[in-house]
Design an enzyme around this catalytic site. Structure first.
Site: not given
Ligand code: BES
Ligand code: ZN
Ligand code: MG
Length: 490
Positions: A257, A262, A269, A281, A341, A343, A345
């Protein structure tokens, strides 16, 4: 720092720091090997005064004036019958901390004979070199750093030159990954990441291909491009190829990834979601490119390795994806983006489809994919999902022998229910509960039948605020060691 290892006897050795591993029990007896070099009675009483009993985690040092070594360090290794490779790693990290700021060479006398000495030497030298890492690139006037120029492993009779070469290649890959992750998002853009990838390819004789936005449009990569469309920066799809000389026995693809930032997109966020940290990220892509560097240099036989990163930013502008948009991935799957968010995947969906078109035997992806995985496993353990038990076991084995931790998580099919969309084939976000599992199930949708696949969520271990083990605070380069060990030893 490049490690050069010399195998020496204690009596022939001279250098600035001498590290000696000591077991619990009769310490005086163990000090006998120093007889004629140091005053044993004095050493014994110094250790006693400092309550040193040889337990794991204990260390005592002694400054010596006017002779070699200038510093003598004793490291506790615990019960001799219970010694594990991880105790040597921990001891090596403590030793490295004692040797910070020492120039010249560092001698290490550990009980190599209790393990295969190559395996023990690898664990110890890797831990020492990686402990010395410090990122000073963004300081205008960095303090000059002193550190040992060589590590002498004392008492190994076997020739371990090949092992040490491999250690240096692996550590350089980990350090590269740490630098990529540590770089701020205004510097490390998708274009910059692509340039670094080309540099690696040129230096280590890999083939490379970079797809720009137009190329990706032609491929129909609507999921990846939907994420990229909210940014002013162009996406870069990176593909490096390592081709071994001689017969090719298997083909593997490593996918990372590569979100250089992000923000969350319109599902911005906020609060405790650490938007200011989201430069990391692209941790998955950093580990994949770090592995490319190491594998290119080690040049293992028999395995062709592809390295793929669909790199872009997740930002907010007038053309950014709306929450609720329906887009189409390059295999025709339609996806309702119910949360911008989620994104990673989406970018991975098109990267995995591209990977499958290469007809590999195995695909492994690494991604800072979900906060849910951090909640489940914390910062020292990555989540592992796989559609193939043998692959999962291989990866677990490859990680445990280099001190990285993977924990297998379930690909529980009934949770796919949570990804049902009323309108499209699938939506990108399921319920909060089990969020790292639905993320893995989403990715599985883009893997073709018959291909072994593993997904490693490194959202926790990619970064450490305080540092632990041989990871100084900041980017860890987690995953490089596992990927290289796995790709080079099958
Ligand atoms: N990059 C984040 C995941 C992440 C969170 C990495 C904390 C490192 C530390 C990812 O893109 C994300 O935002 N995921 C969301 C998914 C949710 C919206 C289903 C998450 O984990 O909150
Ligand atoms: Zn992310
Ligand atoms: Mg995200």
């Amino acid at each position: 720092m490049q490690i050069s290892v010399k195998n020496k006897n204690l009596r022939d050795w001279s250098g600035s720091v001498l590290v000696i591993g000591i077991f619990e029990g009769d310490i005086q007896l163990q000090l006998e090997l120093l007889a004629g070099i140091f005053d044993i009675a004095l050493l014994t009483s110094h250790l006693e005064t400092n309550d040193f009993s040889g337990k794991v985690g204990e260390k005592v040092h002694l400054q010596i004036l006017g002779r070699s070594p200038q510093k003598l360090v004793f490291i506790g290794l615990g019960d001799t019958t219970k010694l594990m490779l991880n105790d040597l790693r921990e001891g090596a990290v403590l030793a490295a901390r004692e040797a910070f700021d020492s120039e010249g060479s560092m001698g290490v006398l550990f009980p190599w004979e209790q393990f295969d000495s190559k395996i023990a030497a690898k664990a110890v030298t890797e831990s020492i070199r990686l402990s010395f890492f410090k990122d000073q690139r963004f300081q205008s006037d960095p303090k000059p750093r002193k550190q040992p120029i060589a590590i002498d492993l004392i008492g190994i009779s076997e020739n371990i030159d090949t092992t040490i070469k491999e250690v240096n290649s692996i550590c350089a890959g980990v350090e590269l990954a740490r630098e990529l992750v540590g770089a701020p998002p205004n510097e490390l853009t998708p274009e910059c990441l692509a340039k670094k990838a080309i540099q690696i390819a040129k230096e280590f004789k890999l083939e490379y291909k970079i797809l720009n936005r137009k190329d990706c449009e032609k491929e129909g990569m609507g999921a990846y491009l939907a994420v990229a469309q909210g940014s002013d920066l162009d996406p870069k799809f990176i593909h490096l190829i390592y081709k071994p000389s001689g017969q090719i026995l298997r083909k593997v693809v490593l996918v990372g990834k590569g979100l250089t930032f992000d923000s969350g997109g319109y599902n911005l966020k906020v609060g405790a979601s650490k938007i200011e940290m989201m430069k990391y990220d692209m941790g998955g892509s950093a580990s994949v490119l770090g592995a490319a560097r190491s594998i290119g240099e080690i040049a293992p036989k028999g395995t062709e390795v592809h390295f793929i990163v669909a790199s872009c930013e997740n930002m907010v502008n007038g053309s950014a994806v709306h929450p609720g948009d329906i887009i189409k991935a390059s295999n025709g799957t339609t996806i309702e983006i119910n949360n911008t968010d989620a994104e990673g995947r989406l970018t991975l969906a098109d990267a995995l489809i591209y990977a499958c078109k290469l007809k590999p035997d195995v695909i492994v992806d690494l991604a800072t994919l979900t906060g849910a995985c951090v909640i489940a496993l914390g910062e020292q353990i990555a989540g592992l999902w796989a559609n193939d038990d043998m692959l999962a076991n291989q990866l677990k084995e490859a990680s445990s022998c280099c001190g990285e931790n993977l924990w297998r998580m379930p690909l529980h099919s009934s949770y796919k229910e949570g990804l049902k969309s009323m309108l499209a084939d699938i939506k990108n976000t399921g319920p909060r509960a089990g969020g790292s599992i639905t993320a893995a199930l989403f990715l599985r949708e883009f893997i073709e039948e018959g291909i072994s696949w593993a997904h490693i969520d490194i959202a926790g271990p990619c970064w450490s605020d305080k540092g632990y083990g041989s990871n100084p605070a900041g980017a860890t380069g987690f995953g490089v060691k596992t990927l290289v060990n796995w790709a080079c030893n099958q």
